[in-house]
Design a protein around this motif. Structure first.
Motif, short mmCIF file in Angstrom:
data_model
loop_
_atom_site.label_atom_id
_atom_site.label_comp_id
_atom_site.label_asym_id
_atom_site.label_seq_id
_atom_site.Cartn_x
_atom_site.Cartn_y
_atom_site.Cartn_z
N UNK A 194 33.83 42.56 51.86
CA UNK A 194 33.29 42.32 50.54
C UNK A 194 34.42 42.57 49.54
N UNK A 195 34.71 41.59 48.70
CA UNK A 195 35.73 41.75 47.66
C UNK A 195 35.03 41.60 46.32
N UNK A 196 35.15 42.62 45.48
CA UNK A 196 34.51 42.63 44.16
C UNK A 196 35.54 42.24 43.10
N UNK A 197 35.12 41.38 42.19
CA UNK A 197 35.96 40.94 41.08
C UNK A 197 35.25 41.24 39.77
N UNK A 198 36.04 41.47 38.74
CA UNK A 198 35.48 41.66 37.40
C UNK A 198 36.13 40.67 36.46
N UNK A 248 31.61 41.25 33.57
CA UNK A 248 30.64 40.98 34.64
C UNK A 248 31.35 41.08 35.99
N UNK A 249 30.57 41.35 37.02
CA UNK A 249 31.10 41.51 38.37
C UNK A 249 30.50 40.45 39.28
N UNK A 274 26.77 40.44 38.19
CA UNK A 274 26.22 41.79 38.12
C UNK A 274 26.84 42.52 36.93
N UNK A 275 26.15 43.58 36.48
CA UNK A 275 26.63 44.36 35.35
C UNK A 275 27.58 45.48 35.75
N UNK A 276 27.63 45.83 37.04
CA UNK A 276 28.52 46.90 37.50
C UNK A 276 28.91 46.64 38.95
N UNK A 277 29.99 47.27 39.36
CA UNK A 277 30.43 47.17 40.75
C UNK A 277 29.38 47.79 41.66
#
Length: 146
Positions: A94-98, A102-103, A122-125
């Motif tokens: 899973x790779x999270x970006x901002x 937004x995420x 999403x609003x947060x990680x």
């Protein structure tokens, strides 16, 4: 091909180097790698398998081979680390970006380098990771019930 060894992945110069066991010879594992590019399909090496066409005798060895190839042949210059927020859950990457407060995420299963993420913001990680974990847990429960 064995599963992708996301737990041994290395972020380097705008690429994520992902080793895997290519095969065995005389009870020794032979390693190869795949790449993800922070600029996606704009890079000729995005989702490429072993563009150096050299195999390694260990994870460290194959990562060094990949780094050398990137140093000599990269088609862009990176200005950050797009892969710093990466997580493993059930052998999934899973790779999270901002972006713009937004995420969102990319989700790669253990055996394939195909992004199966839902197009959701999403609003947060934490909110993003919780949603992914809930989805994967639900998938795992459905598979066990079959």
């Amino acid at each position: 091909m064995s599963r992708l060894l996301y737990e041994n992945s290395v972020s380097y110069q705008g690429y994520l180097i992902i080793p895997f066991v290519f095969g065995k010879a005389d009870n020794y594992e032979i390693y190869s790698y795949k790449l993800l590019s922070e600029i996606g399909r704009k890079s000729t090496f995005h989702k490429a398998e072993n563009p150096a066409e050299i195999y390694g005798s260990s994870i460290d060895n194959i990562v060094d081979i990949a780094k050398e190839h990137i140093d000599q042949h990269s088609d862009f210059v990176s200005h950050g680390d797009s892969f710093r927020s990466r997580y493993l859950y059930g052998n999934n990457l899973i790779i999270i970006y901002q972006e713009g407060g937004k995420y969102f995420y990319d989700h790669y299963p253990p055996e394939l380098l195909n992004n199966i993420a839902a197009p959701k913001l999403f609003n947060s990680e934490y909110e993003c990771l919780s949603w992914i974990k809930q989805g994967l847990n639900g998938q795992y429960m459905r598979q066990r019930a079959i």
